[in-house]
Design a protein around this motif. Structure first.
Motif, PDB file in Angstrom:
ATOM      1  N   SER A  62       0.793  -1.235   0.000  1.00 31.82           N
ATOM      2  CA  SER A  62       0.000   0.000   0.000  1.00 31.82           C
ATOM      3  C   SER A  62       0.824   1.283   0.000  1.00 31.82           C
ATOM      4  CB  SER A  62      -0.960   0.016   1.192  1.00 31.82           C
ATOM      5  OG  SER A  62      -2.092  -0.787   0.922  1.00 31.82           O
ATOM      6  N   LEU A  63       2.151   1.173   0.091  1.00 32.14           N
ATOM      7  CA  LEU A  63       2.966   2.368  -0.117  1.00 32.14           C
ATOM      8  C   LEU A  63       2.711   2.940  -1.510  1.00 32.14           C
ATOM      9  CD1 LEU A  63       6.444   1.373   1.392  1.00 32.14           C
ATOM     10  CD2 LEU A  63       4.424   2.288   2.550  1.00 32.14           C
ATOM     11  N   THR A  64       2.222   2.093  -2.414  1.00 24.75           N
ATOM     12  CA  THR A  64       1.840   2.528  -3.757  1.00 24.75           C
ATOM     13  C   THR A  64       0.898   3.725  -3.711  1.00 24.75           C
ATOM     14  OG1 THR A  64       2.068   0.268  -4.576  1.00 24.75           O
ATOM     15  CG2 THR A  64       0.699   1.752  -5.880  1.00 24.75           C
ATOM     16  N   LYS A  65       0.056   3.783  -2.692  1.00 27.58           N
ATOM     17  CA  LYS A  65      -0.972   4.831  -2.625  1.00 27.58           C
ATOM     18  C   LYS A  65      -0.377   6.222  -2.436  1.00 27.58           C
ATOM     19  CE  LYS A  65      -4.232   1.438  -0.928  1.00 27.58           C
ATOM     20  NZ  LYS A  65      -4.622   0.671   0.247  1.00 27.58           N
ATOM     21  N   ILE A  66       0.885   6.304  -2.047  1.00 28.01           N
ATOM     22  CA  ILE A  66       1.539   7.610  -1.999  1.00 28.01           C
ATOM     23  C   ILE A  66       1.680   8.153  -3.415  1.00 28.01           C
ATOM     24  CG2 ILE A  66       3.632   8.858  -1.344  1.00 28.01           C
ATOM     25  CD1 ILE A  66       4.034   6.818   0.876  1.00 28.01           C
ATOM     26  N   MET A  67       2.076   7.301  -4.354  1.00 28.91           N
ATOM     27  CA  MET A  67       2.154   7.735  -5.748  1.00 28.91           C
ATOM     28  C   MET A  67       0.764   8.011  -6.318  1.00 28.91           C
ATOM     29  SD  MET A  67       3.607   8.653  -8.470  1.00 28.91           S
ATOM     30  CE  MET A  67       5.362   8.302  -8.340  1.00 28.91           C
TER      31      MET A  67
END
Length: 379
Positions: A62-67
């Motif tokens: 879910s670090l993807t959601k920063i992008m």
């Protein structure tokens, strides 16, 4: 019998050699952490303070959601979408598995609520709804994410969806995730404030922010957790103490507790070991430079952005600054035009370089000025 001069000199030499030499202070080593990869950087300078496998390809979860958030914020800044836009929830968004905001198919949800549902509640469904609204479908939005990643220098990252659900072609590195985190905070401070909200309520359902740093460190104000079985437990943290902000990236920890403790250990290590100093603020005149053939002989020059140095604690008195000026400056010169560099050093080690720019416009002078400066330059 008196000792000879030779024996006295030998005795003095032995005494001098016996005096212990004081070692230069060294920077403490970073702590050992439960993580596959980690990175600690200073927000203002980009200086790396600690790292392990920071360029190794890892799954972001879910670090993807920063992008995802960064890409949506860019669309807001370009005024192609608005926070009060009403987004129709598709069946695909509603059916998305994993963590949810609990949006309902066929209902309309404001863009602002979707962003908060993704940022605070880590809603996978909200991420898909945002992607579809911005780009029409998830695949096109992934292309937008990758375009932003390339522009930011995230050369070891590739995104295939907006929520971080497992995909063989979805990968990043700790260093790349730090890059997008820094860009998000710097470019969108008004939206970044949402990352410190402790909870969000939508449709009568209240969910807490999943970032444990917000409850364990009063200086922490972001940013995002992530987990899949393959990625392990991940956390990007951000904390500000006085004028110093640090970004920590921890990827591949073995448990939620391990990622929280690793993040706190990194942040505490950075604040305890290093200090940041703003030496020259953006726009401050540093020197008046000689310019030929202009309406006036000199032009005020200053840094293009704040000149900040991140150094080991207790080393401030060893900092020095110098200007490397462009030779033979000729008018006309536009405001903001580069005139050289401000170079900051710690002892003999260069710390940072910041462009030196013109603080105002300098038009070309008249015939008299041209003739006078042409004569002066001959000598």
């Amino acid at each position: 019998m008196k000792p000879s001069l030779h024996s006295l000199l030998l005795w003095l030499l032995l005494c001098v050699c016996a005096v212990p030499v004081m070692a230069q202070p060294t920077t403490p080593a970073p702590p050992e952490l439960d993580a596959r990869g980690y990175l600690l950087v200073d927000f203002h300078t980009g200086k790396t303070l600690a790292e392990l496998n920071a360029d190794e390809r890892l799954e972001p979860a879910s670090l993807t959601k920063i992008m995802t958030a960064y890409a949506v914020f860019r669309e807001l800044a370009a005024q192609r979408i608005k926070l009060d836009d009403q987004v129709l929830v598709s069946e695909k968004a509603w059916r998305t598995g994993g963590s949810k905001m609990f949006i309902e198919v066929g209902k309309r949800v404001s863009l602002e609520d979707l962003l908060k549902g993704m940022i605070i509640q880590s809603g996978n469904d909200a991420s898909v709804a945002l992607a579809e609204y911005v780009s029409g479908n998830v695949e096109s939005f992934a292309n937008l994410m990758n375009a932003h990643a390339q522009r930011l220098g995230m050369t070891h990252s590739h995104f295939t969806n907006p929520n971080g659900l497992p995909d063989p072609e979805l990968y990043t590195t700790a260093r790349d995730m730090a890059r997008v985190a820094v860009a998000l905070i710097r470019e969108f401070p008004e939206y970044y404030a949402w990352y410190s909200n402790l909870e969000f309520t939508y449709n009568g359902i209240t969910q807490p922010n999943r970032n444990p740093l917000l409850r364990r460190d009063p200086s922490a104000d972001g940013i995002k957790t992530g987990y899949t079985k393959a990625a392990g437990y991940c956390l990007i943290g951000s904390a500000k103490r006085d004028d110093m902000r640090l970004i920590s990236v921890v990827m591949g920890s073995s448990s939620p507790r391990a990622r929280a403790e690793a993040s706190l250990a990194l942040l505490n290590y950075g604040f305890r070991t290093y200090e940041s100093h703003k030496l020259y603020p953006v726009g401050q005149p540093i020197e008046n430079l000689r310019v030929w053939f202009g309406e006036q002989e000199t032009l005020a020059a200053g840094p293009e952005r704040d000149v900040v140095a991140t150094i080991p604690r207790g080393q401030y008195d060893k900092l020095s600054a110098r200007l490397e000026k462009t030779p033979d400056l000729n008018a006309p010169i536009a405001q903001g035009e580069r005139l050289g560099e401000v170079v900051i050093a710690l002892g003999t080690e260069e710390v940072t370089r910041i462009p030196l720019v013109a603080l105002q416009e300098l038009p070309k002078g008249g015939l008299w000025r041209y003739a006078k400066d042409s004569f002066l330059r001959m000598f």
